[in-house]
Structures are given as C-alpha cells and as structure tokens.
Design a protein around this motif. Structure first.
Motif, PDB file in Angstrom:
ATOM      1  N   GLU A 280       3.010   5.449  -8.236  1.00 37.41           N
ATOM      2  CA  GLU A 280       2.706   6.881  -8.570  1.00 37.41           C
ATOM      3  C   GLU A 280       1.485   7.149  -8.900  1.00 37.41           C
ATOM      4  O   GLU A 280       1.530   8.633  -8.798  1.00 37.41           O
ATOM      5  N   LEU A 281       0.652   6.237  -9.074  1.00 32.95           N
ATOM      6  CA  LEU A 281      -0.802   6.471  -8.843  1.00 32.95           C
ATOM      7  C   LEU A 281      -1.586   6.772  -8.360  1.00 32.95           C
ATOM      8  O   LEU A 281      -2.769   7.113  -7.627  1.00 32.95           O
ATOM      9  N   ARG A 282      -0.981   6.931  -6.962  1.00 36.41           N
ATOM     10  CA  ARG A 282      -1.628   6.139  -5.512  1.00 36.41           C
ATOM     11  C   ARG A 282      -2.642   4.857  -5.418  1.00 36.41           C
ATOM     12  O   ARG A 282      -3.657   5.187  -4.976  1.00 36.41           O
ATOM     13  N   ILE A 283      -2.089   3.714  -6.345  1.00 29.67           N
ATOM     14  CA  ILE A 283      -3.128   2.990  -5.898  1.00 29.67           C
ATOM     15  C   ILE A 283      -2.411   1.786  -5.855  1.00 29.67           C
ATOM     16  O   ILE A 283      -3.680   0.756  -4.668  1.00 29.67           O
ATOM     17  N   VAL A 284      -1.429   1.330  -5.205  1.00 33.70           N
ATOM     18  CA  VAL A 284      -0.682   0.546  -5.122  1.00 33.70           C
ATOM     19  C   VAL A 284       0.750   1.218  -4.437  1.00 33.70           C
ATOM     20  O   VAL A 284       0.672   2.092  -4.467  1.00 33.70           O
ATOM     21  N   ARG A 285       1.073   0.454  -2.876  1.00 34.34           N
ATOM     22  CA  ARG A 285       2.103   0.755  -1.575  1.00 34.34           C
ATOM     23  C   ARG A 285       3.448   0.044  -2.338  1.00 34.34           C
ATOM     24  O   ARG A 285       2.621  -1.676  -1.885  1.00 34.34           O
ATOM     25  N   ARG A 286       4.172   0.443  -2.482  1.00 36.86           N
ATOM     26  CA  ARG A 286       5.456  -1.075  -2.473  1.00 36.86           C
ATOM     27  C   ARG A 286       6.174  -0.882  -0.380  1.00 36.86           C
ATOM     28  O   ARG A 286       6.296   0.445   0.116  1.00 36.86           O
ATOM     29  N   LEU A 287       6.535  -1.726  -0.509  1.00 34.58           N
ATOM     30  CA  LEU A 287       7.314  -1.942   0.589  1.00 34.58           C
ATOM     31  C   LEU A 287       8.241  -2.624   1.118  1.00 34.58           C
ATOM     32  O   LEU A 287       8.124  -3.741   1.182  1.00 34.58           O
ATOM     33  N   TYR A 288       9.312  -1.480   1.741  1.00 32.36           N
ATOM     34  CA  TYR A 288      10.457  -2.478   1.371  1.00 32.36           C
ATOM     35  C   TYR A 288      11.425  -2.874   3.223  1.00 32.36           C
ATOM     36  O   TYR A 288      10.658  -2.209   4.079  1.00 32.36           O
ATOM     37  N   ALA A 289      11.738  -3.415   3.226  1.00 35.92           N
ATOM     38  CA  ALA A 289      13.220  -3.923   4.455  1.00 35.92           C
ATOM     39  C   ALA A 289      13.641  -2.443   4.470  1.00 35.92           C
ATOM     40  O   ALA A 289      13.259  -2.695   6.386  1.00 35.92           O
TER      41      ALA A 289
END
Length: 396
Positions: A280-289
C-alpha cells in the motif's frame, strides 16, 4: 484566507510547464470531484498547479491549499470552502488531505453543499485514500500518479520526447518501434540511470542525493502513514522495517511465510498484514498466480520491490540485476495491465507469457508455449519474439 491566497499565488508563479506528466491528459477534468493518489514524491502537487496553467483556470476563481498548513489548526476545511464559494470560487485544489483528521467527511459535505465548485484533492498516503474510497466512491473519481516511466524520464531529462505505445502494438511491431527510437537516441545509454534514480521526478533536484532521499521517504511513509491508520505500535513499525531489510536483500523470492514470520518474530497473519502495508505504501509488490479472488490472508507466490530504484536505495550490497530487470518490467506494465506469476515463464499478462533475462537469454523455457516472448536486457533492437527490455518503458 488571505495568507492562503498569497501562498497559492507564490507557488503558482514558480510553476513551469516544461515537464508535464502524461496523467494530465488521462484525467477527465470535467468531473466535479477528482482524487489523485500517489506515493510521496511522485509529483502530485506540481500536477495540481500545472492543471491550473494548462486549462487556464481563472486564478481569482481558483484556490490551492495544503492541509498541513497551520491555518487548519484553528479553521476547518468546510469553513474555508464556504468562504471561498461565497467569494466566487469555482475550483478548490486540496493537497495532502491525509494530514487532516476529518478530510473525507468534510470533502463529501463540500461536494454535496456546493454544487458549483470543482474539488480536486491529493494524498501522499495511499492507505488513507483507499480506506476513505468507500465513502467517496459514489462521488469522487480517483486516479493514481505513478512514478516516471522510462519514456517520461527521457522527456524530463530533456533527452527526447516520444509517444506512448500500447502493449498490443509493441508485441506486433516492436522491431519497427525500436528502430525508430534508436534512430534518434541510444536508449541503453540512459537506461541504467533510470533504473538507479529515474522513477521519481525529484532526481532533477540532486541525482547524487536521490538514493538517500528515497530511503528517507520510505522511512517517513512507514513511520507516519501506518501507525494512525492501522493503530500500530512503535515495536510493530520496527518489525516492518526489519521485514523490509530482509526483503531488500532477498527479492525476488517465493516466500515461506512460516519461516519468514519466525525470523521477524510475528505471527503468520501479522506478516501477511505487514506485506500488504508495504504494498500500500508502494514499497513492495506481491505477485499471485491468479489475480482473481485474492484474499487478505492469501500467500503471494512471489515478492518484489515496487520499482528498481528501491533496490539501489535499500540494498547494502550490489543490487541483483535479475531482480532489477523483473522489477522494472512489472513497474511499467502493471500501470495498465494485471500481471500474474507464472511457473513456466516469469510473468503472464492475459494470454501472453514473458520470460525476462539478459541479451543471451534462450527460448528453451518457453519453447513449447504459444504467445510467449523473451524480454532481453542490453539489446537495442529485438527479433521475432525477442523484445528489448527498455522498450517496455514506453507503455505509459
């Protein structure tokens, strides 16, 4: 109110139109209630003032205010709007809304009570904007100002101006596109600079201090945006910082949530919450299948830093080039396209499969796949299904 008007005029007089973000043309400015969210440093304040100049709004009917101004310690936003409208105001531009306790409810009241005034608001805390979006959804149209694309970086650096391209056209005509661009500039001569310091416009102030400023911006966002929104303690913020340090040294990787939560010293659910906060802070990005039906407690398939500059800012050793390439690709494509993790190639966008690598990357892994492409770094022009990595920086 007179001092607010004076500050508005002073800032407007310092605004230039030499570098304007593409979002300016994408926003439907005819809407009466517009929100612009974006990470700290993306250029939201500048966009507001450029809107005044580009659309030639009458300055006497326009007012810009920032809600972190001391004026609002003794005055309400609603009372300001009331006075502004009574004096003939038509366009009220409100910056840093998350600094004001009751901003969403007062904005709703302003919208409902003053039908002849346009309200445009911005917030550096994406978390606050998202939490209030449910209340504002029937009224406000919300846009996100992302960091600079590689194309915008070239324009802001006064190297050259280029038009945006679509992914569909690129997949079909990437050779012609690349040849046209290469005939004007040498993109690889600037690409590494963009990866290192080109995502936020404040690189123009001081390139050498950019990494330090980015680090400080990230720490400020965690320390000031998270606690009031999620009622987090100082100890929790320290745990999130510890998690970010671990991620910065490890991404991209497939997270073992149990082991990661044990290492940080928090529960599994808390760790998943922390990862969501960092995104939400645009620091990390989660990726899903599968991007459909993602739940709050669903484990991401892979974790990345949100854009390449963060790798250089947070890493205490040489940034991993594979991570940099993949982070760049996601940061450019995700603005307009949902991206899924793939077990065959690296990423899937709709029916297309993409494998990221260096210039010698082979077709082996995707050889049996249809609609599959090699995205190769360190090449100027591609061939058949092999496309230069830098070219994806022209998508937005």
């Amino acid at each position: 109110m007179e001092k607010l008007v004076q500050k508005y005029y002073q800032k407007l007089d310092r605004t230039q139109l030499g570098r304007v973000r593409s979002l300016m043309d994408e926003i439907d400015w005819s809407n009466r209630f517009i929100g612009i969210k974006g990470a700290r440093g993306a250029g939201k304040t500048t966009l507001l003032f450029q809107y005044i100049l580009v659309k030639q709004l009458p300055t006497s009917e326009t007012l810009y205010v920032s809600l972190d101004d001391l004026y609002f310690t003794e005055n309400t936003l609603y009372s300001l709007a009331d006075e502004f409208v009574n004096e003939g105001g038509k366009h009220l531009l409100i910056d840093e809304v998350h600094r004001y306790a009751n901003w969403s409810s007062e904005l709703k009241n302003i919208y409902d009570d003053f039908p002849d005034v346009q309200v445009v608001f911005t917030g550096s805390s994406l978390i606050h904007i998202e939490k209030a979006r449910g209340d504002l959804s029937r009224r406000a149209v919300v846009y996100e100002l992302f960091g600079l694309s590689f194309r915008e970086f070239l324009a802001f650096s006064e190297i050259s101006q280029f038009e945006k391209v679509t992914l569909e056209d690129m997949l079909t005509h990437h050779v012609e596109m690349a040849r046209s661009i290469v005939s004007k500039i040498k993109p690889l001569a600037y690409f590494k600079d963009y990866l290192s310091y080109g995502y936020y416009p404040y690189f123009l102030e001081n390139k050498d201090a950019y990494q330090q400023k980015l680090m400080e911006t990230i720490l400020i966002a965690m320390s000031t945006d998270l606690p009031p929104t999620y009622n987090l303690s100082y100890a929790s913020i320290e745990k999130i910082k510890q998690l970010l340090y671990i991620l910065a040294e490890s991404v991209p990787f497939k997270p073992n949530i149990t082991k990661l939560s044990e290492r940080v010293g928090v529960s599994r659910n808390s760790l998943l919450d922390f990862l969501r906060y960092l995104e939400e802070l645009r620091i990390v990005r989660r990726l899903y299948a599968d991007t459909k039906g993602i739940g709050l407690l669903q484990k991401p398939e892979k974790l990345y830093l949100y854009h390449p500059n963060i790798s250089y800012s947070l890493s205490y050793q040489d940034a991993d080039i594979g991570s940099i390439r993949e982070s760049f690709f996601i940061s450019q494509l995700s603005v307009h396209h949902p991206i899924e993790y793939s077990t065959v190639g690296d990423f899937r966008i709709g029916k297309q499969l993409f494998e990221i690598g260096g210039k010698s990357k082979s077709q082996k892994q995707i050889s049996k796949e249809q609609n599959a492409y090699i995205v190769a770094d360190s090449i100027e022009i591609g061939h058949k299904n092999k496309i230069p990595l830098w070219l994806f920086g022209f998508i937005y």
